[in-house]
Design a protein around this motif. Structure first.
Motif, short mmCIF file in Angstrom:
data_model
loop_
_atom_site.label_atom_id
_atom_site.label_comp_id
_atom_site.label_asym_id
_atom_site.label_seq_id
_atom_site.Cartn_x
_atom_site.Cartn_y
_atom_site.Cartn_z
N GLN A 111 0.82 -1.21 0.00
CA GLN A 111 0.00 0.00 0.00
C GLN A 111 0.85 1.26 0.00
O GLN A 111 0.38 2.34 -0.37
N PRO A 114 2.71 2.89 -3.86
CA PRO A 114 2.13 3.94 -4.72
C PRO A 114 2.39 5.34 -4.17
O PRO A 114 2.65 6.27 -4.94
N ALA A 115 2.34 5.49 -2.84
CA ALA A 115 2.60 6.81 -2.26
C ALA A 115 4.03 7.25 -2.56
O ALA A 115 4.29 8.41 -2.88
N LYS A 254 0.96 7.40 5.26
CA LYS A 254 0.83 7.93 3.90
C LYS A 254 0.66 9.45 3.94
O LYS A 254 1.14 10.15 3.08
N SER A 260 7.51 5.82 2.69
CA SER A 260 7.63 4.99 1.50
C SER A 260 9.08 4.70 1.17
O SER A 260 9.40 3.63 0.68
#
Lengths: 283, 281
Positions: A111, A114-115, A254, A260
């Motif tokens: 998850q 993508p961030a 996020k 990330s």
């Protein structure tokens, strides 16, 4: 070596294969002998070395487990009952199929990637041109307003973490390691940004002042999180509770942290090349 | 506020900015490639190579439809591994040809390196020592240039090639280098492979007593990795070294353990071979 066959029944045998090792305290004591459909789902027969059976009393449980790495080998792990007569041929074990922290961390990684990609896009945008700075400043202000909510989410996580005192020491160590890597990665990223966009940093200084207090509060919260992690060791319980908490971490991370960068890309799905395949007789 | 703190806050805010906007969904085709490849890898690790091959074929097919060269290369290499384990050696070579026969620059150099290494392994398994050494050398040179993570694997393959080419001294040097490299990367599988080659090389050099500690270490690691194929290979080498040392009792002990594993793993051919050896004693 003489082996004794015991079994368990699971409603879902996904991931369980014939030949999969059966481990007791991480030590191989047998393997999955056979799988077959049964009235309640799938009956899984385990062939266990008879010499080790005295360590596995009746009432012991089996569970599906994976090694620390998400791509690590899977196995059936026996969780022995505290006392009782040892298992005998044909006995049935209770079976627990639970998500491991490794799987949950994998979910977090998936998850978070993508961030990270979006962050890279933003950074490259910054490098390309300076005319977007005003747009960026507006976005930054809007996002700064969200920081208190993030702080609240983190506080909730801390409360949950403080309550949780379950075992899973090994898995908690991995979680702590990820947190440490997050910290190190953030520092590295900070250094890189410092080298790459000094001019931009100067332009943004006024905006940064405005969010300084919120960021300070956030950093203190992060420090508290580290302390709780160290003090309580395992922060996350198994199962859905853990998943919910992990979801909160993801959401907060996020929005606020450059986490990330700390999470490695998911391990490549390609098989590892093993020189053992060149060993004589491998043809 | 210090400059560093400002930058840290900038980074945090940038990340927050990312979350503020909807996240782009990964392209469906790439998601399907990743899922098929991940399932294939899991099946292969669980020993179900036939099912794994189907998954990698599917991943390769999808990758071709979107001309994703990296995914094509990765899945072709994975296919070569499972095909070899299934005994389909021609198919394994064909899978690698997708990468090795392609026009220069079509595949990332990392994939070409992996394909060259796999080709060396296939050549060695087919006892084509010269071809194996040539491909391993190409992979080594590429690895040096790229600073790749496969140095220990390449050195082990070169050590195997040297053993097959009856150059035990070179095999020992290469295996020792492989052990050092593998330990440096905490790569237990290649560490064990290197230790096994060190034992084999020492035995060939007339030092079976010196071979046994290395082979015992390899066995210990392979038992921790729970890989019956490798445990069986370690026990076979230990049996040979013990016999060469003149310790028949130890050799028989290793042989019986190997037999028990062969039977448990239902390795018909290996079990029969070991059983015949035991009967001859």
């Amino acid at each position: 070596m003489h082996q004794t066959t015991v079994h368990f029944v699971t409603p879902n045998a996904l991931g369980i294969n014939q030949g999969m090792p059966v481990k007791l305290y991480g030590y191989s004591v047998g393997s999955v002998k056979q799988l077959g459909l049964a009235a309640e789902g799938v009956e899984v027969q385990l062939a266990i070395a008879t010499d080790h059976l005295w360590r596995i009393p009746k009432g012991s449980q089996a569970r599906f487990a994976r090694e620390a790495s998400v791509v690590g080998a899977s196995s059936i792990e026996i969780m022995p009952a505290k006392s009782g007569a040892p298992l005998v041929e044909g006995d049935r074990l209770a079976f627990e199929r639970s998500r491991t922290i490794s799987e949950i961390m994998d979910e977090i990684r998936r998850q978070t990637v993508p961030a990270f990609n979006e962050l890279k896009q933003v950074l490259s945008q910054l490098n390309r041109s300076s005319e977007d700075v005003s747009v960026l400043l507006a976005a930054l202000r809007a996002e700064a307003e969200r920081l208190p909510a993030t702080h609240q989410a983190l506080n909730e996580l801390l409360k949950n973490g403080a309550r949780t005192t379950a075992e899973v020491g090994r898995e908690a160590t991995a979680t702590l390691g990820a947190a440490r890597r997050a910290s190190e990665s953030a520092q590295r990223a900070t250094d890189q940004i410092g080298q790459a966009v000094p001019e931009l940093a100067a332009k943004l200084s006024s905006t940064l002042e405005s969010i300084d207090s919120a960021a300070g509060q956030l950093r203190r919260t992060g420090q508290e999180a580290q302390d709780v992690l160290k003090r309580t060791q395992p922060v996350v319980e198994r199962g859905e509770t853990a998943l919910r908490e992990a979801g909160e971490v993801i959401g907060a991370a996020k929005r606020v942290w450059p986490l990330s960068g700390s999470f490695e890309q998911p391990a490549e799905a390609a098989l590892a090349i093993d020189s053992f395949d060149a060993y004589p007789g491998r043809k | 506020m210090t400059h560093t703190l400002r930058l840290a806050v900038l980074l945090a805010s940038l990340c927050a900015g990312c979350a503020g906007r909807p996240q782009p969904a990964p392209p469906p085709a790439q998601e399907r490639i990743a899922e098929a490849a991940a399932r294939g890898a899991a099946l292969a690790r669980a020993g179900d190579n036939a099912a794994a091959a189907l998954r990698f074929q599917e991943a390769l097919r999808i990758a071709r439809t979107i001309e994703d060269a990296d995914a094509v290369g990765a899945n072709a290499i994975s296919l070569s591994i499972v095909y070899q384990r299934l005994g389909h050696h021609a198919a394994a070579r064909s899978a690698l040809a997708v990468v090795l026969d392609a026009q220069a620059g079509r595949f990332p150099e990392r994939r070409v390196l992996q394909a060259e290494l796999r080709q060396a392994i296939l050549a060695l398994a087919a006892t084509d020592t010269r071809d194996a050494a040539a491909y391993a050398q190409r992979a080594w040179e590429r690895c040096q240039r790229l600073g790749c993570e496969l140095a220990a694997t390449i050195l082990n393959v070169q050590s195997n090639a040297a053993l097959d080419g009856a150059d035990a001294a070179a095999a020992l040097r290469l295996a020792q280098a492989a052990e050092s490299s593998a330990r440096g990367r905490a790569d237990r599988a290649e560490t064990a492979n290197a230790l096994r080659n060190i034992g084999r090389a020492r035995a060939r050099l007339g030092d079976p007593a010196g071979a046994i500690p290395a082979l015992e270490q390899a066995l210990e690691i392979d038992r921790a990795l729970a890989d019956p194929r490798k445990i069986l290979a370690d026990l076979a080498e230990l049996e040979r070294a013990s016999a060469a040392k003149g310790d028949a009792q130890a050799a028989r002990g290793y042989s019986e353990r190997a037999l028990a594993i062969s039977r448990a793993a239902r390795n018909g051919a290996g079990g029969e071979e070991t059983e015949v050896q035991l009967r001859l004693r």
